[in-house]
Design an enzyme around this catalytic site. Structure first.
Site, mmCIF file in Angstrom:
data_model
loop_
_atom_site.group_PDB
_atom_site.id
_atom_site.type_symbol
_atom_site.label_atom_id
_atom_site.label_comp_id
_atom_site.label_asym_id
_atom_site.label_seq_id
_atom_site.Cartn_x
_atom_site.Cartn_y
_atom_site.Cartn_z
ATOM 1 N N GLU A 213 -11.668 -0.050 -2.284
ATOM 2 C CA GLU A 213 -10.953 0.461 -1.112
ATOM 3 C C GLU A 213 -9.832 1.360 -1.603
ATOM 4 O O GLU A 213 -9.816 1.760 -2.766
ATOM 5 C CB GLU A 213 -10.431 -0.695 -0.247
ATOM 6 C CG GLU A 213 -9.529 -1.666 -0.967
ATOM 7 C CD GLU A 213 -9.010 -2.786 -0.091
ATOM 8 O OE1 GLU A 213 -9.214 -2.760 1.125
ATOM 9 O OE2 GLU A 213 -8.381 -3.704 -0.639
ATOM 10 N N ASP B 60 0.828 -1.207 0.000
ATOM 11 C CA ASP B 60 0.000 0.000 0.000
ATOM 12 C C ASP B 60 0.868 1.266 0.000
ATOM 13 O O ASP B 60 0.749 2.132 0.890
ATOM 14 C CB ASP B 60 -0.918 0.011 1.237
ATOM 15 C CG ASP B 60 -1.854 -1.198 1.298
ATOM 16 O OD1 ASP B 60 -1.884 -1.967 0.336
ATOM 17 O OD2 ASP B 60 -2.549 -1.348 2.309
#
Ligand code: FUB
Length: 448
Positions: free
Chosen positions: A209, A36
């Protein structure tokens, strides 16, 4: 004496930098799991704020995400990454439950002399039913020390915070929760919401997301991971205002070719080139909750839409010919006779080797910087049971021969040194061509 102490401290700083500076293509970080990645340009360098996956082989974490802290990495050339160490840990944040190991996707932004690091985690206090909240830690420098606020941001329940400051100075924060993406304005202090959270409308149904918003030429790009089918793609929607409306526009990166369920993006412009930062699970092919960050170049079409990014091993940046060049992070290979394998399957963080097998097998590695004509020999770390001859050609398969290496028979790795037939200058691609029907394993090459 003063001068001596000064030079000694400069030297010590330089040595410390080298010790913590790791060279890599894709993945960018080899000595730990990272995912991420939120990349930002601060103080003329690229800083990447990823999360830090770890492995716990027992209990629920044996099959789920597990993170305890965050590191930050920086680079000026996108090939040598400095690890600045831990900047925030679940054990040092007052409101975080330290048994939960859920320090998920973070991000960082600069405002008025301070760096604001946003991170999601599970709260100690479960009375209002909240689980994932978003906290902030503040620093004077992009690499810390960061001081966490004692409470999470009121009004956010979710994951993957992404702050954004518009050209008029208004700050926003985006986040994900329950397969949806939300946003709100932020107060000038960057610590409180200045508007009610609102869900971003008109995005595709199904799981979403990891929002990351950026602006380019008056257009706002809301990028996010999305699961159309079985695993995550990276997709985007475009609009003319940070609050939307946004129109779904297309796919930036297809689903992982090796089935890593998650992906998660950030997009920056650095020294005139745009880059996509994302992750796969290169160092952990059998467990996709231990991931590794990557970067590849990103290009826009004339109308502002984004061209699809195909993940590469070679990644980005120039590789110095003086460093060990890991040719297994190749740019191109022959149709047959090339395979890339872990050097040590019991310790995958040692990286990979290239196997060339059979006449005509070749591998190409692009954008090596040879500098100013002062390198005249090549070193190759290789082994070949039957002995092999490898030709090294400049720029392309039929380019000028730079060296012809005769690798003797050996079961063990050996470093072979050979004089160059020509002294290259500047930036070149290299092609490694097997001459003969044998097999050779190559770990790295470098020039002196
Ligand atoms: O890394 C944990 C979660 O997986 C992140 O918060 C999501 O974006 C996904 O990558």
């Amino acid at each position: 004496m003063k001068k001596f102490v000064f030079y000694l401290s400069v030297l010590t700083y330089f040595l410390l930098f080298l010790m913590h500076s790791l060279q890599a293509q894709n993945p960018l970080i080899l000595d730990q799991f990272t995912a991420d990645p939120s990349a930002r340009v601060f103080e003329g360098k690229v800083y990447v704020y990823p999360l830090h996956d770890i492995r716990i082989d027992t209990g629920r974490f044996a099959t789920w995400f597990c993170m305890e802290d965050y590191h930050v990495f920086s680079s000026e050339n996108l090939t040598q990454w400095k690890d600045h160490g831990v900047i925030v840990s679940q054990n040092d944040v007052q409101w975080v439950d330290p048994q939960t190991y859920s320090m998920w996707a973070p991000d960082c932004i600069y405002r008025n002399g301070k760096y604001y690091f946003y991170f999601p985690a599970i709260t100690k206090d479960k009375t209002d039913g909240r689980r994932m909240s978003v906290g902030v830690a503040i620093s004077d420098k992009p690499y810390g020390p960061f001081i966490p606020e004692s409470k999470p941001i009121e009004g956010i329940s979710g994951i993957d915070p992404n702050p954004f400051i518009d050209t008029d100075g208004q700050a926003y924060i985006y986040w994900a929760g329950n397969k949806r993406i939300f946003m709100a304005k932020l107060n000038d202090n960057m610590l409180e919401l200045a508007s009610e959270p609102q869900e971003i409308a008109n995005l595709p149904e199904k799981f979403k997301e990891g929002p990351y918003l950026f602006e380019r030429k008056g257009k706002y790009y809301l990028t996010f991971p999305f699961v159309p089918d079985s695993t995550e793609q990276i997709v985007y929607a475009m609009g003319y205002n940070p609050m939307g409306p946004f129109t779904y526009t297309g796919v930036i990166m297809d689903e992982s070719p090796v089935g890593c369920w998650t992906n998660h993006q950030s997009i920056i412009e650095y020294k005139g080139q745009w880059y996509l930062f994302y992750h796969h699970n290169d160092l952990s092919p059998d467990f996709d909750k231990n991931r590794s960050i990557r970067a590849d170049s990103l290009f826009f079409n004339e109308d502002g839409t984004i061209q699809k990014v195909i993940p590469t091993w070679r990644g980005v940046g120039l590789t110095s010919a003086r460093d060990t060049v890991q040719i297994d992070r190749y740019s191109e290979i022959s149709n047959e006779g090339v395979s890339v394998e872990f050097l040590d399957t019991l310790n995958k963080q040692k990286g990979w080797k290239t196997r060339l097998n059979g006449k005509g097998a070749w591998i190409q590695y692009n954008s090596i910087n040879f500098g100013n004509k002062d390198l005249n020999s090549i070193l190759i770390k290789a082994k070949s049971l039957s002995g092999s001859i490898v030709e090294i050609r400049l720029d392309q398969l039929n380019g000028p021969m730079l060296a012809r290496l005769d690798i003797g028979k050996s079961k063990e790795w050996e470093v072979v040194n050979s004089a160059l037939l020509d002294i290259p200058e500047g930036i070149h691609n290299l092609v490694f061509l097997l001459n003969g029907t044998n097999t050779i394993d190559i770990d790295w090459i470098k020039f002196e």
